[in-house]
Design a protein around this motif. Structure first.
Motif, PDB file in Angstrom:
ATOM      1  N   GLY A  19       0.815  -1.214   0.000  1.00 42.78           N
ATOM      2  CA  GLY A  19       0.000   0.000   0.000  1.00 42.78           C
ATOM      3  C   GLY A  19       0.841   1.254   0.000  1.00 42.78           C
ATOM      4  N   LEU A  20       1.891   1.267   0.816  1.00 42.12           N
ATOM      5  CA  LEU A  20       2.775   2.429   0.862  1.00 42.12           C
ATOM      6  C   LEU A  20       3.551   2.596  -0.441  1.00 42.12           C
ATOM      7  CD1 LEU A  20       4.117   2.061   4.525  1.00 42.12           C
ATOM      8  CD2 LEU A  20       2.430   3.719   3.685  1.00 42.12           C
ATOM      9  N   TYR A  23       1.183   4.041  -3.000  1.00 41.10           N
ATOM     10  CA  TYR A  23       1.047   5.481  -2.776  1.00 41.10           C
ATOM     11  C   TYR A  23       2.252   6.228  -3.356  1.00 41.10           C
ATOM     12  CZ  TYR A  23       1.669   9.919  -0.433  1.00 41.10           C
ATOM     13  OH  TYR A  23       1.924  11.236  -0.178  1.00 41.10           O
ATOM     14  N   THR A  24       3.454   5.742  -3.073  1.00 44.00           N
ATOM     15  CA  THR A  24       4.664   6.404  -3.560  1.00 44.00           C
ATOM     16  C   THR A  24       4.716   6.411  -5.086  1.00 44.00           C
ATOM     17  OG1 THR A  24       5.880   5.773  -1.568  1.00 44.00           O
ATOM     18  CG2 THR A  24       7.196   6.385  -3.487  1.00 44.00           C
ATOM     19  N   VAL A  25       4.452   5.274  -5.690  1.00 45.73           N
ATOM     20  CA  VAL A  25       4.536   5.172  -7.149  1.00 45.73           C
ATOM     21  C   VAL A  25       3.435   5.994  -7.818  1.00 45.73           C
ATOM     22  CG1 VAL A  25       4.366   3.569  -9.102  1.00 45.73           C
ATOM     23  CG2 VAL A  25       5.745   2.962  -7.108  1.00 45.73           C
ATOM     24  N   LEU A  26       2.197   5.908  -7.298  1.00 48.43           N
ATOM     25  CA  LEU A  26       1.121   6.702  -7.892  1.00 48.43           C
ATOM     26  C   LEU A  26       1.382   8.203  -7.700  1.00 48.43           C
ATOM     27  CD1 LEU A  26      -2.131   4.700  -7.076  1.00 48.43           C
ATOM     28  CD2 LEU A  26      -0.970   4.953  -9.279  1.00 48.43           C
ATOM     29  N   ILE A  44      -2.100  11.311   7.758  1.00 44.46           N
ATOM     30  CA  ILE A  44      -2.856  10.190   7.191  1.00 44.46           C
ATOM     31  C   ILE A  44      -2.028   8.907   7.131  1.00 44.46           C
ATOM     32  CG2 ILE A  44      -4.050   9.358   5.121  1.00 44.46           C
ATOM     33  CD1 ILE A  44      -4.918  12.307   4.682  1.00 44.46           C
ATOM     34  N   LEU A  45      -0.826   8.955   6.562  1.00 44.75           N
ATOM     35  CA  LEU A  45      -0.012   7.734   6.452  1.00 44.75           C
ATOM     36  C   LEU A  45       0.344   7.142   7.809  1.00 44.75           C
ATOM     37  CD1 LEU A  45       2.315   8.457   3.397  1.00 44.75           C
ATOM     38  CD2 LEU A  45       0.285   7.014   3.500  1.00 44.75           C
ATOM     39  N   PRO A  46       0.801   7.945   8.796  1.00 43.03           N
ATOM     40  CA  PRO A  46       1.060   7.341  10.108  1.00 43.03           C
ATOM     41  C   PRO A  46      -0.191   6.726  10.732  1.00 43.03           C
ATOM     42  CG  PRO A  46       2.156   9.437   9.957  1.00 43.03           C
ATOM     43  CD  PRO A  46       1.280   9.322   8.742  1.00 43.03           C
ATOM     44  N   GLY A  84       6.284  -3.111   6.672  1.00 47.76           N
ATOM     45  CA  GLY A  84       5.705  -2.152   5.729  1.00 47.76           C
ATOM     46  C   GLY A  84       6.586  -0.937   5.520  1.00 47.76           C
ATOM     47  N   ILE A  85       7.126  -0.403   6.608  1.00 51.32           N
ATOM     48  CA  ILE A  85       7.978   0.780   6.507  1.00 51.32           C
ATOM     49  C   ILE A  85       9.290   0.441   5.800  1.00 51.32           C
ATOM     50  CG2 ILE A  85       9.272   2.481   7.838  1.00 51.32           C
ATOM     51  CD1 ILE A  85       7.053   2.364   9.924  1.00 51.32           C
ATOM     52  N   ILE A  86       9.840  -0.721   6.092  1.00 48.22           N
ATOM     53  CA  ILE A  86      11.097  -1.119   5.442  1.00 48.22           C
ATOM     54  C   ILE A  86      10.891  -1.285   3.936  1.00 48.22           C
ATOM     55  CG2 ILE A  86      12.758  -3.016   5.218  1.00 48.22           C
ATOM     56  CD1 ILE A  86      12.512  -3.317   8.321  1.00 48.22           C
TER      57      ILE A  86
END
Length: 177
Positions: A19-20, A23-26, A44-46, A84-86
């Protein structure tokens, strides 16, 4: 059961990471300014990351028959959050250091403009604004070292939240008194 708890947490971590990354790619493809949006990145992301961690911890509790100790609750929260963060950090490092380093420079300029406008709106003295500009110009926000430091800071923040979630989610089995 412990293996099921960890495998479920890993699955949630992969979902969160994907999901993250999406978000980054889009954001990169559609409107790169989304990647420096204050509301999205600091609120929102946190919040989404914390919610996924809580859902994972709640799922682990249900898998364990409604009873979970602190360590299991914290583990079920922390694994997906960290994973997810990594995943997201690795994709950002690759995207902004190897695939398109020019966009990292553009994002740095956007961040500086937004920060200056924010400081001016808050009535900061020009000397403080100039000092902030010098500091921002000297930093490379998307360098590998900076990204790793941000990763460590993020993990520390989410660990504190995870400790609270573990305390809230734990439930002792009265039959094991």
């Amino acid at each position: 059961m412990e293996k099921s708890l960890k495998s479920t947490a890993i699955n949630y971590g992969i979902y969160l990471g994907c999901g993250l990354v999406i978000y980054t790619v889009l954001g990169y493809i559609i409107d790169i300014e989304l990647l420096v949006n204050f509301w999205i990145n600091l609120l929102i992301l946190p919040l989404i990351i914390i919610i996924i961690g809580v859902i994972s911890s709640a799922k682990a509790r249900s898998l364990l028959g409604g009873f979970i100790n602190f360590k299991q609750a914290f583990t079920a929260y922390f694994i997906p959050v960290a994973l997810g963060i990594i995943i997201s950090t690795v994709v950002s490092v690759v995207l902004f250091n190897y695939i398109d380093p020019d966009s990292a420079e553009y994002l740095k300029e956007l961040t500086m403009k937004k920060s200056i406008a924010f400081m001016e709106n808050m009535g900061a003295p020009q000397a403080e604004i100039n000092k902030a500009i010098v500091t921002m110009e000297s930093q490379d926000s998307y360098a590998i070292g900076t990204q790793l430091r941000s990763l460590a800071q993020g993990l520390l923040f989410f660990t504190v939240i995870g400790l609270l979630v573990g305390l809230i989610m734990k439930k002792k089995d009265p039959n094991l008194a």
